[in-house]
Scaffold this active site. Structure first.
Site, PDB file in Angstrom:
ATOM      1  CB  CYS A   1     -24.671  18.020 -30.389  1.00  0.00           C
ATOM      2  SG  CYS A   1     -23.795  17.212 -31.740  1.00  0.00           S
TER       3      CYS A   1
ATOM      4  CG  ASN B   1      -4.842   4.078  -2.451  1.00  0.00           C
ATOM      5  OD1 ASN B   1      -5.838   4.594  -1.948  1.00  0.00           O
ATOM      6  ND2 ASN B   1      -4.086   3.202  -1.811  1.00  0.00           N
ATOM      7  CB  THR B   2      -8.519   7.358  -2.476  1.00  0.00           C
ATOM      8  OG1 THR B   2      -7.565   7.417  -1.426  1.00  0.00           O
ATOM      9  CG2 THR B   2      -9.419   6.159  -2.285  1.00  0.00           C
TER      10      THR B   2
ATOM     11  CB  CYS C   1     -35.036  14.861 -32.490  1.00  0.00           C
ATOM     12  SG  CYS C   1     -34.943  16.515 -31.764  1.00  0.00           S
TER      13      CYS C   1
ATOM     14  CG  ASN D   1      -1.885   1.130   1.273  1.00  0.00           C
ATOM     15  OD1 ASN D   1      -1.647   2.149   0.606  1.00  0.00           O
ATOM     16  ND2 ASN D   1      -2.940   1.011   2.038  1.00  0.00           N
ATOM     17  CG  PHE D   2       4.100   1.870  -1.963  1.00  0.00           C
ATOM     18  CD1 PHE D   2       4.352   1.598  -0.615  1.00  0.00           C
ATOM     19  CD2 PHE D   2       4.890   1.229  -2.922  1.00  0.00           C
ATOM     20  CE1 PHE D   2       5.342   0.694  -0.238  1.00  0.00           C
ATOM     21  CE2 PHE D   2       5.887   0.335  -2.550  1.00  0.00           C
ATOM     22  CZ  PHE D   2       6.111   0.052  -1.207  1.00  0.00           C
TER      23      PHE D   2
ATOM     24  CB  CYS E   1     -34.817  18.604 -25.024  1.00  0.00           C
ATOM     25  SG  CYS E   1     -33.150  18.104 -25.489  1.00  0.00           S
TER      26      CYS E   1
ATOM     27  CB  CYS F   1      -3.158   5.144   2.483  1.00  0.00           C
ATOM     28  SG  CYS F   1      -4.336   5.822   3.650  1.00  0.00           S
TER      29      CYS F   1
ATOM     30  CB  CYS G   1     -24.011  23.698 -30.816  1.00  0.00           C
ATOM     31  SG  CYS G   1     -22.925  23.873 -32.240  1.00  0.00           S
TER      32      CYS G   1
END
Lengths: 461, 432
Positions: free
Chosen positions: B387, B203-204, B346, B135-136, B349, B138, B356
Site C-alpha cells: 500500500c 556495465n550495461t 488521504c 572494459n570487460f 483514490c 560491453c 491489497c
C-alpha cells in the site's frame, strides 16, 4: 426577428473580425502532447469518484488509461458505450460540478484532471472519421416512436437501435439535435459539431426521422401509442416562462432562447442586431449564455439582474466567473417591477431591491433601482407545453410543470417513457438527458421482451 | 556546503562525479565541455587496437519512457571508439595537460593476447592518464569478437587480462564488470586476484527495447534488422546497487574500492551508490539525456546533503549503509510492522485498497463510518508495504512497528527478542 425597430442599434460597435474572434471556441481541444501529459495525471482510482459523479457513469479512469496507452478507439468506445453524446458532453458539461469536482486531485493539489478535454480528445477522432463502434442486434421487429430529437430522444433512439428495434424519431424543427443545435452557446460548440455528432449517431441504422412534425398538433400522442409498441417523450420545455410585468410586447423585450437559437443558426454572427445596454433577467445557464454572447457581439454594457444571491443562481460558479471575466456585470437581489417605454421602445427596467433570505424567501427592501436598457432578455426558465399533450390526462405530474417518471423513466402510462428536461427532477443538462434516454431504452427493451414476447429473431438467453 | 573533493585510489578530483566511458567522453571537444560544466573527471571512451572499429549508420540508441515521456531506460549498440588510436592519445595528452585537476582515466579493451597489452599499455599511460579502466563489460558487438562482456563473463579471463595490465602499467587499474552474469562475486574476486586496484560496475545489461507495432519487427532496426544492445539509465539502478552492495559486504571482496555506475541521474542516486559501497560514481545516460549541466545539481545536492548529515568529506558517506544489508535468513522474524493510513493526507483514490484486496492480504477496508475512506485492518495486515508503494501521496501511508501488546493478526505477543530463520522451527536446517 428580435428587435423590430431599426432605431435599436442594429449593428455592433465591433468589427466583423472582432466578433468572429470573440466566438472562437471556449475550450480549445488538447494537442496530442497535452493529452498524454494530462492523462498521466489520472491516478486510476478504484471505484472512482469521477465515475460516480458522471450522470451517465462513464468509466473515466479506464478511458484515460486507454488514452495513455495510445488506444484512442478503445477509449472512445468506453465513453460512447455509456454516453453516445460523449462528444458534445465533453464540450458542454459543467464538469466543474460533475466529474472534475469529484477528482481526487482536488484534495491532492487543488487541480483536477481535465476530464472533459480528455474525453473530447478520445471522441473527436472517432466521430470525425465516422468510425462506427457499435452494431445493431438482430431485428426485434418492434417499432418505437421517439418524440423529440434532442439529447434524450437521440440517446434513446440509438440505444434502441443497438438493441435491435426500429425507431422513428419525430421532431418539430428543421434540424435535429434539440438544444444541442438550437440552445447551447455558440462558443461552446463550433464547426457545426451538433449536426456531425447526430449524423454519426444515426449511422448505426434502424432510425428514421420525421422532421417538422409537432406531436400534439400534427400527430396525436394517442395515435403514436396505437401505431408503435412504445413511445419515448423527449420533448423538452418549449414554453418560455414570462415575467408578470406591464407592457411586455414592446420592442427590445426578447426571449433569450429565441435569440440564442437565431444566433446558432445564423450564417454570419455579426449580422445579428445587438443592444447598447442589455439587461438579462435570470440566473441560470441561459442567462449566462445570452449575457456573454451579447458582450461578444459588441454590446456596450450587459447586466444580469437576478432576484436572489450568487449561491442561489442555477449557473455554476465557473459560469458566473466566466461571465464576469467577459465583462458582464451581475447584480443580485433585483426583482423586475416595471418597464419604462418610450415611442414603443424599451428605455429601461425598474427593479425592487431584495435582501438576503430570512427563512421565508427573499424579502424586499422597498428600494427602487433603475437600469437603462434598450434590450432586455428574459431567461427565467421554460415549462412543458401541456396544451399539445392535452390528449393524455393520465400523463400527470405532481408538480404539474413536468412529466412524472419512475427510476426507469417510465411515465404513468405503461407504454410511454420520458426523459430530458421535460421530466420531474430533470437536471437541465445534456448529460442527464442522454442518461434518461439510455435508461429508458434499456427499460423499453426489457418491457418489450417480457410483455410483448414476440421476438422471432431474438435469442432467448 | 561540504567540500566535495574526492580521492579515489589516490586520484584526486574536485568532485566524485566522473563521466563514464561512453559517447560523452568520445573526444576532446566533449570532454572539455564536460570539464567546463564542472565534471570531476572522465573515463575516456574505450580505446582499442587499430584499425579502429566502425559503427552502424542506423539507430544506435532507443529509450523506454515513463508515461510523460521521461526517459527511464536507455539502450545502445554503440561500440568502442571509432577513431584512430593516435588521435585519441594526442587529445588525451593535451586535455590532461590543460585540466590537471581533473581525473582522466583511460578505458581499454584489448584481445586476450599478452603481446597486445604489452604494446598498448605503456603508450596509453604515457598520455598522463591517471588510471586504466578495463572494459570487460560491453555486451554487444565487441563481445562477438571475444572482448568486452565475453571476457567479463569468464572469471579466469578477467584475472589473466588484469594481471597483464598490472604487469605493464604503473598507474592504478580499475576493472569494469558486466552485470550479465549469475553472481557478481566471481568476476569481482577474479579482478582482485588479478591485482586490480578497484572495480567499477555495472556495465550495461543485454536488452531489446520493444517491437515496432506496425511492422512487428524489433525496434529500432538498421535496414530491417536489429541486434540486442546494452540497457542503462534510471531503470537499472537497483540492479547496480545490489551488485555493488554484494561486493562491499562480502568478506572476500569488501576491501576492493568500487566506482559505482548505473542509473545515476540526481544526487540522491549518488547517495545510494556511495552509501551502499561506492567510493565515487560514474554517469553516462543522464548526461546523454539532459546534457552536462546536470552536474550542477549533482554537486549542490550532494554537498548540501553531506552538510545536513554533518559529514565533512564524501568518503564519510561511502559504505555507510553496507552494515544494514543482511541475508534474508538473518532478518528478525519477531518484528511486526503495520501500515497506518493518515486519513487527513488521504485523497481517497482507493489504490491501496484495490491493490491489497486483489493481490495481497485483504487488509484495508474501503469504508469509514459508512463513507468512502480507507483504513488498515491490523488483524489482516502483514506489513508488506504494498500500500505504501502504490499510494500516490508521499507519507500518507507509513509502516509503524508494534512495540508492545499482541499482534492482532497472529495473536502472538510482541517481543523485543530477535529470532530469525536460522533458528525457526519450520526450518529443517535450523541451527541450535
Amino acid at each position: 426577428m428580435v428587435f423590430r425597430s431599426k432605431n435599436t442599434n442594429p449593428t455592433s460597435s465591433m468589427s466583423d473580425e472582432q466578433i468572429a474572434n470573440n466566438f472562437v471556441e471556449m475550450h480549445p481541444p488538447l494537442t496530442p502532447s497535452q493529452a498524454l501529459i494530462e492523462a498521466d495525471r489520472c491516478y486510476f482510482c478504484y471505484d472512482a469518484p469521477c465515475t460516480t459523479a458522471c450522470p451517465t457513469g462513464i468509466d473515466i479512469p479506464k478511458f484515460i488509461q486507454q488514452i495513455r496507452s495510445d488506444n484512442i478507439v478503445g477509449s472512445a468506445r468506453t465513453i460512447l458505450e455509456e454516453n453516445i453524446m460523449g462528444g458534445m458532453c465533453a464540450r458542454v458539461c459543467p464538469t466543474e460540478v460533475l466529474c472534475e469536482q469529484a477528482c481526487v486531485r482536488n484534495s491532492h493539489e487543488e487541480k483536477p484532471v481535465e476530464i472533459g478535454l480528455l474525453q473530447r480528445h478520445a471522441t473527436d477522432p472517432v466521430i470525425g472519421a465516422g468510425l462506427q463502434l457499435f452494431e445493431r442486434s438482430k431485428n426485434s421487429e418492434h417499432r418505437i416512436a421517439v418524440v423529440g430529437a434532442g439529447p434524450a430522444g437521440i440517446s434513446c433512439a440509438h440505444r434502441l437501435a443497438m438493441l435491435g428495434h426500429e425507431v422513428v424519431v419525430f421532431d418539430a424543427n428543421a434540424k435535429l439535435g434539440g438544444l444541442n443545435e438550437y440552445g447551447l452557446a455558440a462558443y461552446k460548440t463550433v464547426d457545426d459539431f451538433a449536426q456531425k455528432e447526430i449524423n454519426y449517431i444515426l449511422d448505426i441504422g434502424g432510425i428514421s426521422i420525421e422532421s417538422g412534425i409537432r406531436v400534439g398538433i400534427d400527430l396525436k400522442l394517442a395515435d403514436l401509442r396505437e401505431k408503435f409498441d412504445a413511445v419515448f417523450l423527449g420533448i423538452g420545455l418549449p414554453q418560455v416562462n414570462d415575467l408578470s410585468l406591464n407592457r411586455l410586447e414592446v420592442d427590445g423585450v426578447v426571449d433569450a432562447v429565441d435569440y440564442i437559437a437565431a444566433l446558432r443558426q445564423t450564417e454570419k454572427i455579426s449580422s445579428l442586431p445587438v443592444g447598447n445596454n442589455v439587461v438579462v433577467i435570470g440566473g441560470g445557464m441561459t442567462a449566462i449564455d445570452i449575457a456573454v454572447q451579447s458582450k461578444m457581439l459588441g454590446a456596450q454594457s450587459v447586466t444580469i439582474a437576478y432576484r436572489r444571491g450568487p449561491d442561489e443562481m442555477a449557473a455554476s460558479g465557473f459560469e458566473q466567473r466566466y461571465a464576469l471575466t467577459n465583462g458582464v456585470a451581475i447584480q443580485h437581489w433585483l426583482t423586475p417591477k416595471s418597464l419604462q417605454v418610450g415611442e414603443g421602445r424599451l428605455i429601461g427596467v425598474y427593479f425592487e431591491r431584495g435582501m438576503a433570505d430570512c427563512g421565508n424567501g427573499p424579502s424586499t427592501s422597498g428600494d427602487s433601482v433603475f437600469l437603462a436598457a434598450d434590450v432586455m432578455f428574459k431567461a427565467i426558465g421554460q415549462t412543458i407545453d401541456w396544451e399539445t399533450l392535452g390528449d393524455i390526462p393520465e400523463l400527470v405530474s405532481h408538480a404539474a410543470t413536468r412529466i412524472d417518471v419512475d427510476e426507469n423513466r417510465r411515465t404513468s402510462l405503461d407504454d410511454v417513457w420520458a426523459g430530458g428536461d421535460c421530466i420531474v427532477d430533470g437536471e437541465n443538462l445534456t448529460v442527464s438527458a442522454v442518461q434518461d434516454g439510455k435508461v429508458a431504452a434499456i427499460n423499453i427493451d426489457r418491457y418489450l421482451r417480457q410483455h410483448k414476447n414476440q421476438f422471432p429473431g431474438a435469442s432467448h438467453d | 556546503m561540504t567540500d566535495l573533493t574526492s580521492d579515489f585510489l589516490g586520484i584526486r578530483s574536485p568532485n566524485p562525479f566522473w563521466l563514464a566511458s561512453a559517447p560523452p567522453t568520445d573526444k576532446a571537444y566533449n570532454v572539455i565541455r564536460a570539464f567546463e560544466a564542472g565534471w570531476g573527471g572522465v573515463v575516456w571512451k574505450t580505446l582499442g587496437e587499430d584499425p579502429h572499429v566502425v559503427n552502424v549508420n542506423g539507430p544506435r540508441y532507443s529509450a523506454m519512457y515513463s508515461n510523460e515521456r521521461r526517459v527511464i531506460g536507455f539502450n545502445n549498440i554503440e561500440l568502442i571508439t571509432d577513431r584512430p588510436l593516435q588521435t585519441n592519445l594526442d587529445e588525451m595528452r593535451q586535455v590532461k595537460k590543460d585540466w590537471p585537476d581533473r581525473a582522466l582515466i583511460a578505458s581499454v579493451m584489448l584481445p586476450l593476447d599478452e603481446e597486445t597489452w604489452k604494446k598498448h599499455i605503456p603508450i596509453i599511460e604515457d598520455t598522463g592518464a591517471d588510471a586504466f579502466e578495463l572494459n570487460f563489460g560491453c555486451p554487444h558487438g565487441m563481445s562477438e569478437r571475444g572482448m568486452g562482456a565475453a571476457v567479463g563473463q569468464v572469471p579466469e579471463y578477467i584475472q589473466m587480462a588484469t594481471e597483464w595490465c598490472k604487469k605493464y602499467a604503473s598507474i592504478p587499474v580499475i576493472v569494469k564488470l558486466t552485470p550479465n552474469i549469475t553472481n557478481i562475486l566471481h568476476p569481482a574476486k577474479a579482478a582482485k586476484d588479478g591485482g586490480a586496484d578497484a572495480v567499477s560496475l555495472i556495465n550495461t545489461i543485454n536488452s531489446i527495447m520493444r517491437v515496432d507495432y506496425d511492422t512487428l519487427t524489433m525496434y529500432p532496426t538498421t535496414d530491417g534488422f536489429g541486434s540486442h544492445g546494452g540497457y542503462c539509465g534510471e531503470a537499472v539502478k537497483p540492479i547496480a546497487l545490489n551488485m555493488i552492495a554484494e561486493i562491499a559486504r562480502n568478506s572476500e571482496t569488501s576491501d576492493l574500492p568500487i566506482s559505482g555506475i548505473g542509473g545515476i541521474t540526481n544526487w540522491k542516486d549518488a547517495v545510494d551508490h556511495m552509501a551502499l559501497g561506492a567510493g565515487n560514481v560514474q554517469v553516462c545516460t543522464a548526461a546523454m539525456v539532459y546534457g552536462f549541466r546536470i552536474i550542477e545539481d549533482l554537486c549542490s545536492g550532494l554537498s548540501d546533503f553531506l552538510d545536513s548529515k554533518k559529514m565533512e568529506t564524501v568518503s564519510e558517506l561511502s559504505r555507510r549503509a553496507v552494515p544494514s544489508i543482511k541475508d534474508w535468513k538473518n532478518l528478525n522474524l519477531n518484528h511486526v510492522d503495520k501500515a497506518v493510513i493518515d486519513e487527513d493526507l488521504c485523497i481517497k483514490c482507493g489504490r491501496c485498497y484495490i491493490a491489497c484486496e486483489d493481490t495481497s492480504h485483504q487488509a484495508i477496508s474501503d469504508m469509514i463510518d459508512g463513507k468512502r475512506g480507507y483504513r488498515v485492518k491490523d488483524e489482516e495486515c502483514v506489513g508488506c508495504n504494498l500500500c505504501v508503494s502504490v499510494c500516490p501521496v508521499e507519507n500518507c501511508i507509513t509502516m509503524e512497528p508494534l512495540t508492545t501488546g499482541v499482534d492482532p493478526r497472529t495473536g502472538r505477543a510482541i517481543t523485543s527478542q530477535k529470532s530469525d530463520w536460522t533458528t525457526h522451527p519450520n526450518n529443517p536446517m535450523r541451527s541450535g
